[in-house]
Design a protein around this motif. Structure first.
Motif, mmCIF file in Angstrom:
data_model
loop_
_atom_site.group_PDB
_atom_site.id
_atom_site.type_symbol
_atom_site.label_atom_id
_atom_site.label_comp_id
_atom_site.label_asym_id
_atom_site.label_seq_id
_atom_site.Cartn_x
_atom_site.Cartn_y
_atom_site.Cartn_z
ATOM 1 N N ALA A 322 45.233 36.696 26.446
ATOM 2 C CA ALA A 322 44.859 36.480 25.154
ATOM 3 C C ALA A 322 43.314 36.691 25.238
ATOM 4 O O ALA A 322 42.330 38.004 24.301
ATOM 5 N N GLY A 323 42.920 37.303 26.876
ATOM 6 C CA GLY A 323 41.164 36.745 26.958
ATOM 7 C C GLY A 323 41.929 36.873 28.828
ATOM 8 O O GLY A 323 42.842 36.961 29.476
ATOM 9 N N PRO A 324 40.392 37.126 29.843
ATOM 10 C CA PRO A 324 40.575 37.493 30.960
ATOM 11 C C PRO A 324 40.714 36.013 32.159
ATOM 12 O O PRO A 324 39.770 35.106 32.806
ATOM 13 N N GLY A 325 42.230 35.309 31.734
ATOM 14 C CA GLY A 325 42.751 34.341 32.724
ATOM 15 C C GLY A 325 43.362 33.951 32.548
ATOM 16 O O GLY A 325 44.410 34.345 31.412
ATOM 17 N N THR A 326 44.566 34.009 33.333
ATOM 18 C CA THR A 326 45.591 32.223 33.143
ATOM 19 C C THR A 326 45.753 31.628 31.548
ATOM 20 O O THR A 326 46.121 31.074 31.384
ATOM 21 N N GLY A 327 44.028 30.502 31.439
ATOM 22 C CA GLY A 327 44.467 29.756 30.521
ATOM 23 C C GLY A 327 44.894 30.119 29.308
ATOM 24 O O GLY A 327 44.306 29.146 28.433
ATOM 25 N N TYR A 328 44.280 31.870 29.032
ATOM 26 C CA TYR A 328 45.163 32.201 27.503
ATOM 27 C C TYR A 328 45.899 32.439 27.343
ATOM 28 O O TYR A 328 46.965 33.056 28.402
ATOM 29 N N GLY A 329 46.723 32.167 25.857
ATOM 30 C CA GLY A 329 48.348 32.496 25.706
ATOM 31 C C GLY A 329 48.502 33.856 25.805
ATOM 32 O O GLY A 329 47.650 35.088 26.573
ATOM 33 N N SER A 343 40.116 49.768 28.298
ATOM 34 C CA SER A 343 39.039 49.844 27.730
ATOM 35 C C SER A 343 38.042 49.293 27.876
ATOM 36 O O SER A 343 36.594 49.922 27.840
ATOM 37 N N CYS A 344 38.260 48.130 29.034
ATOM 38 C CA CYS A 344 36.816 47.229 29.830
ATOM 39 C C CYS A 344 37.169 46.325 30.223
ATOM 40 O O CYS A 344 38.445 45.687 30.644
ATOM 41 N N SER A 345 36.480 45.942 30.898
ATOM 42 C CA SER A 345 36.646 44.588 32.164
ATOM 43 C C SER A 345 36.225 43.170 32.135
ATOM 44 O O SER A 345 35.011 43.602 31.508
ATOM 45 N N ALA A 346 36.188 42.122 32.787
ATOM 46 C CA ALA A 346 35.089 41.546 32.182
ATOM 47 C C ALA A 346 35.700 40.184 33.472
ATOM 48 O O ALA A 346 36.713 40.603 34.255
ATOM 49 N N ASN A 347 35.219 39.285 34.135
ATOM 50 C CA ASN A 347 35.691 38.588 35.158
ATOM 51 C C ASN A 347 36.083 37.436 34.468
ATOM 52 O O ASN A 347 36.087 36.886 33.971
ATOM 53 N N SER A 368 45.300 43.589 24.976
ATOM 54 C CA SER A 368 45.342 42.365 25.759
ATOM 55 C C SER A 368 45.065 42.379 27.066
ATOM 56 O O SER A 368 44.030 43.555 27.658
ATOM 57 N N TRP A 369 44.817 41.453 28.276
ATOM 58 C CA TRP A 369 44.271 40.909 28.935
ATOM 59 C C TRP A 369 45.058 41.098 30.146
ATOM 60 O O TRP A 369 46.086 40.616 30.157
#
Length: 387
Positions: A322-329, A343-347, A368-369
């Motif tokens: 749900a976000g840029p990391g394993t902490g997201y669902g 669509s786009c990228s983030a750290n 999704s990410w």
């Protein structure tokens, strides 16, 4: 679409061909096309080919269009008919100036300048011929937008892995392909030119061009616009301009700017080509699947410039977050080898995949990410901007 067997281009005069062995006296044909022009083109060709004085090849200069002070055509250095030998050549534009002929070969900066000014080039040609050369692959951008040079949905045999255009020399710019319906097609849209019998070059955007050799029933083209998948001819064993072929295939080479470039690392047909320990070895990878020399390559079509192929680095699936990391669902998963649109990228959180460690995450078109560590995009970084 298939182009007809005719010369296509600007204000073309009669097709004039000069074949000469350097050092021999000019023939009547060479005088008809102006010796100063053919001599200048030949000298430039041999300089680019970097051949030794003792082994200068037979050359073929074909002037396909003329108008006033302008000339357009191809220049080919023929190769001996033996293994590890292939002809080399260029498309040229020439303009007569007070100091003599100004000549530029395809891929050079001056070629684009002359193509823009020349009355011999058509509007569709100008769109690809005036591309400003830039060593994009050296900057980490290996995207080509190319399919494999045969029908999408077919599987052909990679008869030889990456090797030089002429054989064992570097760079390993070329591969050999055979099978399927044996119909060779343009890997990407562009302007097509017959270099000599059995050899066609298509100039694409972004500074790339592709070469196709050993063709039978090849179309005759002089700057015709071809779409991706356009029929160029059939696989064959034609060696009219030199080299050797022991079984019908297409010798497919990749060029950028004015030279052959390493095909390894480039995505073609959603496969990433890779070198082996020596020429003709190596293979290609689609996701985690590996195909070496002698294996089949399925043509998935071209990878879009904002797309990636999932490489789970060993098979399986890649978790969508749900976000840029394993902490997201978790929002589900996507299979190894699947194509995704970015669509786009983030750290975010850092992960290690086949090609190294990165904290880059990509937002997909469904919101999704996924970690960039498990995508093959052709670029080591964002390909569609930052979120």
């Amino acid at each position: 679409m298939r182009q007809g067997r005719r010369l296509v281009g600007g204000a073309a005069a009669a097709l004039l061909v000069v074949t000469s062995l350097i050092g021999a006296a000019p023939s009547a044909a060479s005088a008809a096309v102006t010796p100063a022009l053919t001599d200048a083109v030949t000298a430039k060709l041999l300089g680019v080919a970097q051949v030794s004085t003792a082994a200068r090849p037979e050359t073929r200069v074909t002037v396909s269009r003329t108008s006033g002070k302008w000339a357009f055509g191809t220049a080919v250095a023929l190769a001996p008919r033996q293994e590890d030998a292939h002809p080399t050549g260029s498309i040229f534009i020439a303009r007569s100036e007070p100091a003599g002929w100004r000549i530029a070969f395809d891929g050079e900066a001056a070629f684009g300048e002359l193509a823009a000014a020349s009355p011999l080039t058509t509007a569709p040609e100008k769109r690809v011929l005036t591309t400003t050369p830039a060593p994009m692959y050296a900057g980490g951008d290996y995207r080509t937008g190319m399919a494999l040079p045969f029908g999408v949905g077919q599987t052909w045999t990679l008869t030889s892995g990456p090797h030089g255009w002429g054989g064992t020399e570097s760079p390993y710019s070329s591969v050999d392909l055979a099978g399927g319906d044996q119909v060779v097609r343009a890997a990407r849209a562009g302007a097509a030119y017959t270099m000599c019998q059995g050899w066609i070059r298509v100039i694409h955007d972004r500074g790339y061009s592709t070469d196709y050799y050993h063709l039978w029933n090849s179309i005759s083209v002089n700057g015709a616009s071809v779409g991706q998948g356009a029929v160029l001819g059939n696989t064959g064993t034609d060696v009219t301009c030199g080299g050797a072929a022991y079984g019908r295939h297409v010798h497919f080479g990749l060029r950028q700017n004015s030279a052959y470039v390493p095909i390894a690392g480039h995505d073609i047909g959603k496969w990433v080509l890779a070198n082996g320990a020596a020429a003709y070895q190596g293979g290609a990878r689609h996701g985690s699947a590996w195909a070496g020399a002698g294996a089949g390559l399925y043509n998935y079509g071209a990878l879009g410039f904002n797309q990636g192929v999932v490489d789970a680095n060993g098979g399986g699936v890649l978790t969508r977050r749900a976000g840029p990391g394993t902490g997201y669902g978790s929002l589900g998963s996507v299979a190894d080898g699947a194509t995704v649109t970015i669509s786009c990228s983030a750290n975010g959180t850092s992960h290690t995949g086949r090609y190294g460690t990165t904290a880059l995450w990509n937002r997909l078109s469904d919101g999704s990410w996924v970690s960039d560590a498990y995508l093959s995009t052709g670029v080591n970084g964002p390909i569609n901007g930052w979120c």
